[in-house]
Design a protein around this motif. Structure first.
Motif, short mmCIF file in Angstrom:
data_model
loop_
_atom_site.label_atom_id
_atom_site.label_comp_id
_atom_site.label_asym_id
_atom_site.label_seq_id
_atom_site.Cartn_x
_atom_site.Cartn_y
_atom_site.Cartn_z
N VAL A 332 0.84 -1.20 0.00
CA VAL A 332 0.00 0.00 0.00
C VAL A 332 0.88 1.25 0.00
O VAL A 332 1.80 1.37 0.81
CB VAL A 332 -0.94 0.01 1.23
CG1 VAL A 332 -1.62 1.37 1.39
CG2 VAL A 332 -1.98 -1.10 1.09
N MET A 333 0.58 2.16 -0.90
CA MET A 333 1.20 3.49 -0.92
C MET A 333 0.19 4.45 -0.30
O MET A 333 -0.94 4.59 -0.78
CB MET A 333 1.54 3.91 -2.35
CG MET A 333 2.50 2.96 -3.04
SD MET A 333 2.96 3.52 -4.73
CE MET A 333 4.08 4.87 -4.33
N ALA A 334 0.61 5.10 0.79
CA ALA A 334 -0.30 5.93 1.57
C ALA A 334 0.15 7.39 1.55
O ALA A 334 1.30 7.72 1.23
CB ALA A 334 -0.36 5.43 3.01
N SER A 335 -0.78 8.26 1.93
CA SER A 335 -0.46 9.68 2.09
C SER A 335 0.36 9.88 3.35
O SER A 335 0.12 9.22 4.37
CB SER A 335 -1.75 10.49 2.18
OG SER A 335 -2.50 10.40 0.99
N GLY A 336 1.32 10.78 3.30
CA GLY A 336 2.11 11.10 4.48
C GLY A 336 1.21 11.58 5.61
O GLY A 336 0.33 12.41 5.41
N GLY A 337 1.41 11.01 6.81
CA GLY A 337 0.57 11.35 7.95
C GLY A 337 -0.48 10.32 8.27
O GLY A 337 -0.99 10.29 9.40
N TYR A 338 -0.85 9.47 7.28
CA TYR A 338 -1.82 8.41 7.53
C TYR A 338 -1.28 7.45 8.60
O TYR A 338 -0.10 7.17 8.59
CB TYR A 338 -2.09 7.65 6.23
CG TYR A 338 -2.97 6.44 6.37
CD1 TYR A 338 -4.35 6.58 6.45
CD2 TYR A 338 -2.42 5.16 6.46
CE1 TYR A 338 -5.15 5.46 6.60
CE2 TYR A 338 -3.23 4.04 6.61
CZ TYR A 338 -4.60 4.19 6.67
OH TYR A 338 -5.39 3.10 6.83
N PRO A 339 -2.08 6.97 9.56
CA PRO A 339 -3.54 7.06 9.69
C PRO A 339 -4.04 8.31 10.40
O PRO A 339 -5.23 8.39 10.73
CB PRO A 339 -3.87 5.81 10.50
CG PRO A 339 -2.69 5.65 11.41
CD PRO A 339 -1.52 6.08 10.61
N GLY A 340 -3.17 9.29 10.63
CA GLY A 340 -3.60 10.57 11.18
C GLY A 340 -4.01 11.51 10.07
O GLY A 340 -4.55 11.10 9.04
N THR A 341 -3.77 12.80 10.24
CA THR A 341 -4.15 13.77 9.23
C THR A 341 -3.20 13.73 8.04
O THR A 341 -2.01 13.45 8.19
CB THR A 341 -4.16 15.19 9.83
OG1 THR A 341 -2.87 15.47 10.38
CG2 THR A 341 -5.21 15.29 10.94
N TYR A 342 -3.73 14.01 6.88
CA TYR A 342 -2.92 13.96 5.66
C TYR A 342 -3.53 14.91 4.63
O TYR A 342 -4.69 15.32 4.72
CB TYR A 342 -2.87 12.54 5.09
CG TYR A 342 -4.23 11.89 4.94
CD1 TYR A 342 -5.02 12.14 3.81
CD2 TYR A 342 -4.74 11.06 5.93
CE1 TYR A 342 -6.26 11.57 3.68
CE2 TYR A 342 -5.99 10.48 5.80
CZ TYR A 342 -6.75 10.73 4.68
OH TYR A 342 -8.00 10.18 4.55
N ARG A 343 -2.73 15.25 3.64
CA ARG A 343 -3.18 16.13 2.56
C ARG A 343 -3.87 15.33 1.45
O ARG A 343 -3.57 14.16 1.23
CB ARG A 343 -1.99 16.89 1.98
CG ARG A 343 -1.33 17.87 2.93
CD ARG A 343 -0.05 18.44 2.30
NE ARG A 343 -0.34 19.19 1.07
CZ ARG A 343 0.59 19.58 0.21
NH1 ARG A 343 1.88 19.29 0.43
NH2 ARG A 343 0.27 20.27 -0.88
#
Length: 430
Positions: A332-343
Motif C-alpha cells: 500500500v502506498m499511503a499519504s504522508g501522515g496516515y492514519p492521522g491527518t494527511y493532505r
C-alpha cells in the motif's frame, strides 16, 4: 448480467477488475468508485451508505447482483433493504453482519459456540473499564465495540497504556459511537493470518491464505491502520492448520449463525492469531479484507462472478476453488501522515509506466481524477500488487513497480512479506 459494486477503496477496484473479466458481464457499475474503478466500470455518484438511493438505482438499472465491498453498508442493512425489492446482494444480512459490527456480539457468539478466541471483558462504563485494568496483570488489547475503519484496536503493553486507550475511546470518543462499549481482551502472542471463505450459508469454499500488515511503520511499529500491505499464501497456515481452522472455527461459525435464524451468506474473513501452532480468532469480518483482496484475486484462476452469485442465491458448488500456484504481494502506498491527518489533492506521477510492467497491477484506493490527472483523495492511495513464482519474486516486482510511482510525502512500508521470507529462510524458522 448487470452488476453493481458498492464501495470506493482498493478492495473495490480489485473486485471491479476481476468482475470485468467475466464473459457474463453485460454492464458493470461502481458506486461511488474511484479513479481506477472508473476505467473499468460506469461510475455512479451515490455514497456507499445511501441505501435508499442505491436501491432505487438497482431497480431502475435492473441490477442482477450487487457486490458490497465495505462493512458499513452491510451493518446498515443493505442486503435486507434490497431483498425487500427482490434484489440479490452478495453480502450477509444486517443480523449476520453483527459478527463484525459488534465485537461484543462476536465475542459472546464465539464463547457460546466453543470457537477458540482470547478471554475478554466487555464493559460499557469507564469506571468498570478502569477497575478491570487496574486488577489485570499482563498486556491487554483494548477494542472499540463498533466499526472503526480498522483503527479501533490498541495493543497495550502496560496498565497505563490500557487506561489511556479506554479514556480515548470512551471519554474522548476518538472512534465515535464505536467506543461506547469496549472489549478488554487478553493479548495473544503469535503470528497473525487472514482466512477468507465464500459461503452460501451451508457450503464453504476456502480462498487462499493471506497475511495483512496492520501497523503503519516497518517491523510492525506505530499505530494500526486499515492495512499497509498483504501477501498470499501465508506459510504460517499449513494444510493441516487450514483443516483445523475450518473444523474448529469456520464451520461452527456458519452452523451457529444458521442455528440463530440468521444464516450467513457472502464472504467470511477470519482474522487469526496463530499461537504455538493453534488458531485463535482475533476478529470476524463480514467482507473481503483490504488489502488482502488484491493478492487473493490476482491468484484466483476462475470467473469470480458466478461464485459470488451462487453464494448470494444459496447454490455454491461443493468443490475447491481454482487458484494459481504463484504467490502475490500487495504494497500500500499511503499519504504522508496516515492514519492521522494527511493532505489530499496531490498529483500522482508514474502510473502510465507502471501499467506496462508484467504481472503487476496498481489498484486505486484513495484517488480521484481531475482533468486527466490522477490525484490523491484518501489515506491509503494505491495498492501496488504483483504476482510471481515465489513470495520473494512477487515482493521484488511489487517494489520495482512502486519505485516508478510518486507524489509529495508518499509513505509505504519497505518490509511487506517479511514474515514469509523469515519462515522460508531456513529449516529453523517455524
Amino acid at each position: 448480467m448487470n452488476v453493481l459494486v458498492v464501495g470506493s477503496g482498493g478492495r473495490e477496484h480489485a473486485l471491479v477488475w476481476k468482475l470485468a473479466q467475466s464473459p457474463l458481464i453485460q454492464t458493470l457499475y461502481c458506486a461511488p468508485g474511484n479513479a481506477g474503478c472508473q476505467q473499468l466500470a460506469e461510475s455512479v455518484a451515490i455514497a456507499e451508505t445511501d441505501i435508499p438511493a442505491l436501491c432505487r438505482f438497482a431497480r431502475e438499472r435492473q441490477i442482477d447482483l450487487t457486490v458490497v465491498g465495505p462493512e458499513i453498508p452491510l451493518a446498515l442493512g443493505i442486503t435486507d433493504a434490497f431483498a425487500e425489492h427482490g434484489l440479490r446482494v452478495f453480502g450477509p444480512s444486517q443480523a449476520a453482519a453483527q459478527l463484525e459490527a459488534s465485537k461484543a456480539f462476536a465475542k459472546t457468539f464465539m464463547q457460546n459456540h466453543g470457537i477458540p478466541t482470547a478471554v475478554a471483558e466487555i464493559v460499557d462504563d469507564i469506571a468498570a473499564a478502569q477497575a478491570y485494568i487496574r486488577q489485570y496483570n499482563g498486556p491487554l488489547v483494548v477494542k472499540a465495540d463498533g466499526l472503526a475503519a480498522g483503527k479501533g484496536v490498541t495493543v497495550c503493553q502496560t496498565r497505563e497504556e490500557a487506561l489511556e486507550a479506554v479514556r480515548l475511546a470512551m471519554v474522548e470518543r476518538v472512534f465515535g459511537d464505536a467506543g461506547d462499549r469496549v472489549l478488554l481482551e487478553a493479548f495473544l502472542p503469535g503470528e497473525e493470518a487472514s482466512f477468507h471463505v465464500l459461503t452460501d450459508g451451508e457450503r464453504i469454499l476456502p480462498l487462499p491464505t493471506s497475511q495483512d500488515h496492520k501497523r503503519v511503520f516497518d517491523q510492525d511499529q506505530g499505530p494500526n491502520t486499515g492495512g499497509m500491505g498483504a501477501y498470499s499464501p501465508a506459510p504460517v497456515i499449513t494444510d493441516a492448520l487450514q483443516a483445523r481452522i475450518l473444523a474448529d472455527i469456520v464451520e461452527p461459525a456458519i452452523r451457529g449463525m444458521a442455528a440463530r435464524g440468521t444464516p450467513y451468506r457472502g464472504v467470511l474473513y477470519t482474522g487469526l492469531m496463530i499461537v504455538d501452532g493453534a488458531p485463535f480468532v482475533v476478529e470476524f469480518n463480514v467482507r473481503f479484507g483490504d488489502p488482502e483482496t488484491q493478492p487473493l484475486l490476482v491468484r484466483l484462476d476462475e470467473d469470480l462472478l458466478p461464485l459470488l452469485d451462487r453464494a448470494a442465491q444459496g447454490g455454491l458448488d461443493d468443490r475447491p476453488l481454482m487458484v494459481m500456484p504463484d504467490a502475490a504481494v500487495c504494497v500500500v502506498m499511503a499519504s504522508g501522515g496516515y492514519p492521522g491527518t494527511y493532505r489530499k489533492g496531490l498529483p500522482v506521477e508514474g502510473l502510465e509506466h507502471a501499467s506496462t510492467l508484467e504481472n503487476t497491477w496498481v489498484f486505486h484506493a484513495g484517488t480521484a481524477s481531475q482533468a486527466n490527472q490522477i490525484m490523491t483523495n484518501g489515506g491509503r492511495v494505491l495498492g501496488v500488487t504483483a504476482r510471481g513464482a515465489s513470495v520473494a519474486t512477487a515482493i521484488e516486482r511489487a517494489y520495482h513497480t512502486l519505485s516508478c510511482i510518486s507524489w509529495p510525502g508518499v509513505h509505504y512500508r519497505r518490509d511487506i512479506g517479511h514474515r514469509a521470507m523469515h519462515r522460508m529462510s531456513g529449516p529453523d524458522q517455524g
